[in-house]
Design a protein around this motif. Structure first.
Motif, PDB file in Angstrom:
ATOM      1  N   SER A   1      66.808 -55.891 -88.458  1.00  0.00           N
ATOM      2  CA  SER A   1      68.235 -56.000 -88.136  1.00  0.00           C
ATOM      3  C   SER A   1      69.123 -55.192 -89.073  1.00  0.00           C
ATOM      4  CB  SER A   1      68.678 -57.469 -88.178  1.00  0.00           C
ATOM      5  OG  SER A   1      68.760 -57.940 -89.526  1.00  0.00           O
ATOM      6  N   LEU A   2      68.601 -54.773 -90.202  1.00  0.00           N
ATOM      7  CA  LEU A   2      69.417 -54.083 -91.206  1.00  0.00           C
ATOM      8  C   LEU A   2      69.521 -52.602 -90.883  1.00  0.00           C
ATOM      9  CD1 LEU A   2      67.998 -55.773 -94.438  1.00  0.00           C
ATOM     10  CD2 LEU A   2      70.095 -56.359 -93.204  1.00  0.00           C
ATOM     11  N   SER A   3      70.741 -52.075 -90.856  1.00  0.00           N
ATOM     12  CA  SER A   3      70.928 -50.641 -90.622  1.00  0.00           C
ATOM     13  C   SER A   3      70.615 -49.849 -91.892  1.00  0.00           C
ATOM     14  CB  SER A   3      72.355 -50.360 -90.152  1.00  0.00           C
ATOM     15  OG  SER A   3      73.305 -50.860 -91.079  1.00  0.00           O
ATOM     16  N   LYS A   4      71.026 -50.356 -93.019  1.00  0.00           N
ATOM     17  CA  LYS A   4      70.694 -49.752 -94.312  1.00  0.00           C
ATOM     18  C   LYS A   4      69.678 -50.670 -94.975  1.00  0.00           C
ATOM     19  CE  LYS A   4      71.497 -46.611 -97.548  1.00  0.00           C
ATOM     20  NZ  LYS A   4      71.272 -45.159 -97.341  1.00  0.00           N
ATOM     21  N   LYS A   5      68.441 -50.238 -95.009  1.00  0.00           N
ATOM     22  CA  LYS A   5      67.340 -51.125 -95.390  1.00  0.00           C
ATOM     23  C   LYS A   5      66.945 -50.939 -96.854  1.00  0.00           C
ATOM     24  CE  LYS A   5      65.269 -51.340 -90.754  1.00  0.00           C
ATOM     25  NZ  LYS A   5      66.493 -50.967 -90.065  1.00  0.00           N
ATOM     26  N   PRO A   6      67.101 -51.988 -97.684  1.00  0.00           N
ATOM     27  CA  PRO A   6      66.483 -51.945 -99.005  1.00  0.00           C
ATOM     28  C   PRO A   6      64.958 -52.021 -98.854  1.00  0.00           C
ATOM     29  CG  PRO A   6      68.117 -53.724 -98.818  1.00  0.00           C
ATOM     30  CD  PRO A   6      67.817 -53.234 -97.444  1.00  0.00           C
TER      31      PRO A   6
END
Length: 233
Positions: free
Chosen positions: A68-73
């Motif tokens: 779900s994260l657009s900017k993924k750690p």
């Protein structure tokens, strides 16, 4: 220093991981959360290096949270669910640790992550100078960003296609997108990153590139972000 958060719904497991992380001097645990839904606002509002998470949690499991994260750690999953190992590999998570785990196993994983993070930070510093650094054998190649047309992922390798040649190196798209300037490069498919200045046209399932560059497929997962960037409908 590794800036991380922890997501774990089992109280005893959560306390144990917190205790172990407190004993690791180069690891800075910012927050702990009982589930992914609680963690989401924090992740969106703060820049963190690593999420240490369980997978099987109420509401939103760890795999779906990552997707779900657009900017993924980067992620390290600590879980008793062996069935998710293949999904973790496909999503290029940094590590997959089975419960019950040992302190030594966690320490080794975080040492490897610290080494990777240090390399990324060095490469990221070069971003301000407008080039990407690639080491091949004994040579350090300085590749100007404007010469990078697109980057293609192939499991543990990436192919950096430039005006002059193609470079093949061991890396992943997930790692490299975090050190490239976001105003110039965008991930548009699970296997492709493009130089946005070289995009000529955007279709429902592909990007037409300028000049003689081949068409790049547009993944369903990335379509909304791509259309949003160019204010398309």
């Amino acid at each position: 220093m590794i800036n991380c958060i922890l997501i774990e719904d089992e109280p005893l497991a959560k306390q144990g991981i917190e205790r172990h992380l407190a004993e690791i001097p180069f690891c800075n645990l910012h927050q702990s959360f009982d589930n992914a839904i609680q963690a989401l606002p924090y992740v969106m509002a703060n820049r963190i290096d690593l999420i240490i998470s369980d997978i099987n949690m109420p509401g939103l499991n760890g795999i779906d949270f990552l997707k779900s994260l657009s900017k993924k750690p980067q992620f390290i999953f600590i879980t008793g669910m062996a069935d998710y190992a293949a999904d973790s590999y496909d999503l290029e998570v940094f590590d997959f640790i089975r419960k019950p785990y040992t302190f030594d196993r966690l320490m080794k994983s975080l040492l490897r992550f610290r080494e990777q993070l240090s390399k990324q930070q060095l490469t990221g510093a070069n971003a301000k100078s407008g080039f990407f650094t690639l080491k091949d054998n004994y040579m350090n190649y300085l590749i100007p960003y404007e010469q990078i047309q697109y980057i293609e992922g192939d499991r543990e390798y990436i192919k950096i296609n430039t005006v002059e040649k193609q470079y093949l190196t061991i890396n992943s798209l997930k790692k490299i997108i975090n050190v490239l300037p976001s105003e110039l490069f965008m991930r548009v498919h699970k296997s492709y990153i493009v130089n946005v200045e070289l995009v000529k046209a955007v279709g429902p399932d592909k990007l037409m590139m300028r000049g003689s560059i081949k068409d790049i497929p547009l993944g369903v997962t990335y379509r909304d972000e791509v259309f949003k960037k160019w204010n398309l409908h």
